[in-house]
Design a protein around this motif. Structure first.
Motif, mmCIF file in Angstrom:
data_model
loop_
_atom_site.group_PDB
_atom_site.id
_atom_site.type_symbol
_atom_site.label_atom_id
_atom_site.label_comp_id
_atom_site.label_asym_id
_atom_site.label_seq_id
_atom_site.Cartn_x
_atom_site.Cartn_y
_atom_site.Cartn_z
ATOM 1 N N ALA A 99 -6.447 48.603 -97.758
ATOM 2 C CA ALA A 99 -5.984 49.165 -96.855
ATOM 3 C C ALA A 99 -6.872 49.765 -95.705
ATOM 4 O O ALA A 99 -6.575 50.105 -94.681
ATOM 5 C CB ALA A 99 -4.378 49.557 -96.852
ATOM 6 N N GLN A 103 -8.100 48.690 -92.627
ATOM 7 C CA GLN A 103 -7.606 49.517 -91.777
ATOM 8 C C GLN A 103 -8.664 49.431 -90.451
ATOM 9 O O GLN A 103 -8.803 50.095 -88.962
ATOM 10 C CB GLN A 103 -7.005 50.404 -91.265
ATOM 11 C CG GLN A 103 -6.279 51.477 -90.507
ATOM 12 C CD GLN A 103 -7.116 52.318 -89.738
ATOM 13 O OE1 GLN A 103 -7.772 52.738 -90.460
ATOM 14 N NE2 GLN A 103 -6.616 52.354 -88.273
ATOM 15 N N SER A 154 -1.911 46.557 -84.871
ATOM 16 C CA SER A 154 -2.179 46.801 -86.070
ATOM 17 C C SER A 154 -1.388 46.161 -86.717
ATOM 18 O O SER A 154 -0.975 45.645 -87.231
ATOM 19 C CB SER A 154 -1.635 48.594 -85.977
ATOM 20 O OG SER A 154 -2.539 49.383 -86.007
ATOM 21 N N LEU A 157 -2.032 43.814 -90.056
ATOM 22 C CA LEU A 157 -1.982 44.000 -91.179
ATOM 23 C C LEU A 157 -1.299 44.472 -91.958
ATOM 24 O O LEU A 157 -0.748 44.135 -92.472
ATOM 25 C CB LEU A 157 -2.265 45.839 -91.072
ATOM 26 C CG LEU A 157 -3.806 45.840 -90.694
ATOM 27 C CD1 LEU A 157 -4.405 47.608 -89.902
ATOM 28 C CD2 LEU A 157 -5.131 45.073 -91.202
ATOM 29 N N VAL A 158 0.309 44.785 -90.914
ATOM 30 C CA VAL A 158 1.813 44.495 -91.911
ATOM 31 C C VAL A 158 1.916 43.602 -92.549
ATOM 32 O O VAL A 158 2.492 43.357 -92.760
ATOM 33 C CB VAL A 158 2.180 45.062 -90.589
ATOM 34 C CG1 VAL A 158 3.894 45.471 -91.467
ATOM 35 C CG2 VAL A 158 2.302 46.796 -90.099
ATOM 36 N N PHE A 162 0.390 44.834 -95.899
ATOM 37 C CA PHE A 162 -0.097 46.613 -95.976
ATOM 38 C C PHE A 162 1.615 46.524 -95.558
ATOM 39 O O PHE A 162 2.399 46.604 -94.282
ATOM 40 C CB PHE A 162 -0.897 46.735 -94.940
ATOM 41 C CG PHE A 162 -1.897 46.478 -95.623
ATOM 42 C CD1 PHE A 162 -2.694 46.979 -96.930
ATOM 43 C CD2 PHE A 162 -3.141 45.103 -94.639
ATOM 44 C CE1 PHE A 162 -3.825 46.392 -97.831
ATOM 45 C CE2 PHE A 162 -3.617 44.842 -96.001
ATOM 46 C CZ PHE A 162 -4.175 45.259 -96.637
ATOM 47 N N ILE A 167 -0.227 52.174 -93.276
ATOM 48 C CA ILE A 167 -0.895 51.744 -92.384
ATOM 49 C C ILE A 167 -1.051 53.287 -91.531
ATOM 50 O O ILE A 167 -2.755 53.635 -91.123
ATOM 51 C CB ILE A 167 -0.515 50.394 -91.549
ATOM 52 C CG1 ILE A 167 -0.857 49.526 -92.443
ATOM 53 C CG2 ILE A 167 -1.746 50.670 -90.364
ATOM 54 C CD1 ILE A 167 -1.683 49.062 -92.584
#
Length: 312
Positions: A99, A103, A154, A157-158, A162, A167
């Motif tokens: 992550a 990120q 972002s 990423l979710v 993640f 995050i």
């Protein structure tokens, strides 16, 4: 339909990460004071101006307060996307490390967007508004990021699995890493370190106003992203850096620093006699856009500089 816990609306009962930036606040104050003292005694390179440093630290405190008050907006957006995740990667040391890298990759593109889209620049410009480069500059952070929708960048990423709180945690680690690179006291590290990681040398370029440095070196932790995507410029030993904005706002008032670009955007976008496209341009085009060509963005500034160099 998934229940509330599965949607992550009660994530605090599932996961808990330390608020490392809040815990690091005393460390920030002590190290700023130490660098300031050593610079004043001539023991370290760099410059401090007390009004600038106080403004930067005030902006940092305001950023912490506004995140505590309004961070639920950004977290809520990520929670919303969490229900559409492909998988749940869980939380383990390998996933945390993955992550962190993922990120940082997304941070590179978010940072790049914040320089190329004026709506996002309205918040990020705060960080570039100091004409000095020292540890206090790292604390000069915006108060309005939670209102820009910046967090939407972002969401991938979710979606891939993640956890939103993870995050947020690795994002805080990313910002903590970047604190120490805001200094003129450290010159360069060994070549292997400079090749992989963001360093004071690389980030000085990012804060420089030289035409060849504008919109370069977006890295958070790993400078390799800039090397891969064509936005890397190396600091030269013979360069004297000038920091700040192409057009500085000339104020130490924290409220004006926080809101100056917002005021400018709305003044431009709601000016008389503009088409709808022109109004949108003042909001979402790169900084420096003007409907009549009366202003210059970073690309025009660089082109003009190159023309002068070629002519000279």
């Amino acid at each position: 339909m998934r229940d509330r816990d599965e949607l992550g609306l009660h994530m605090e009962t599932e996961l808990s990460f330390p608020m490392i930036l809040a815990w690091a606040a005393p460390f920030f104050v002590v190290t700023v004071a130490l660098e300031w003292w050593l610079v004043a005694r001539g023991k370290l390179g760099g410059r401090y101006e007390w009004r600038d440093a106080v403004t930067s630290m005030t902006m940092g405190l305001g950023n912490l307060v506004t995140d505590l008050l309004f961070g639920f907006i950004s977290l809520g957006i990520l929670v919303f996307f969490w229900q559409f995740r492909l998988i749940d990667l869980g939380v383990s040391l390998p996933i945390i490390l993955l992550a962190l890298v993922a990120q940082d990759f997304v941070y590179y593109w978010k940072h790049r967007a914040s320089h190329r889209i004026r709506w996002f620049w309205s918040a990020h410009v705060v960080h570039h508004s100091s004409q000095h480069y020292n540890l206090s500059t790292a604390l000069r952070q915006p108060w309005t990021s939670n209102f820009t929708g910046y967090v939407l960048l972002s969401s991938p990423l979710v979606l891939i699995g993640f956890h939103p709180l993870l995050i947020g945690f690795v994002g805080a680690i990313n910002l903590l890493y970047q604190y120490w690179i805001h200094t003129e006291a450290i010159k360069k590290f060994p070549r292997w370190f400079e090749f992989i990681f963001n360093t004071p040398s690389h980030h000085r370029v990012h804060h420089s106003t030289h035409p060849t440095h504008l919109d370069m070196n977006y890295a958070g932790i790993f400078i390799v992203w800039d090397r891969m995507f064509g936005s890397f410029v190396e600091e030269r030993d013979d360069e004297v850096m000038t920091y700040g904005l192409v057009k500085n706002i000339e104020t130490y008032n924290p409220v004006r620093v926080a809101l100056a670009e917002w005021v400018a955007i709305f003044r431009d976008a709601f000016g008389p006699g503009l088409t709808l496209r022109q109004r949108f341009g003042y909001v979402f085009a790169p900084p420096g856009y003007s409907h009549d060509g009366s202003r210059q963005g970073s690309e025009e500034i660089l082109a003009e500089w190159k023309a002068r160099e070629d002519a000279g």
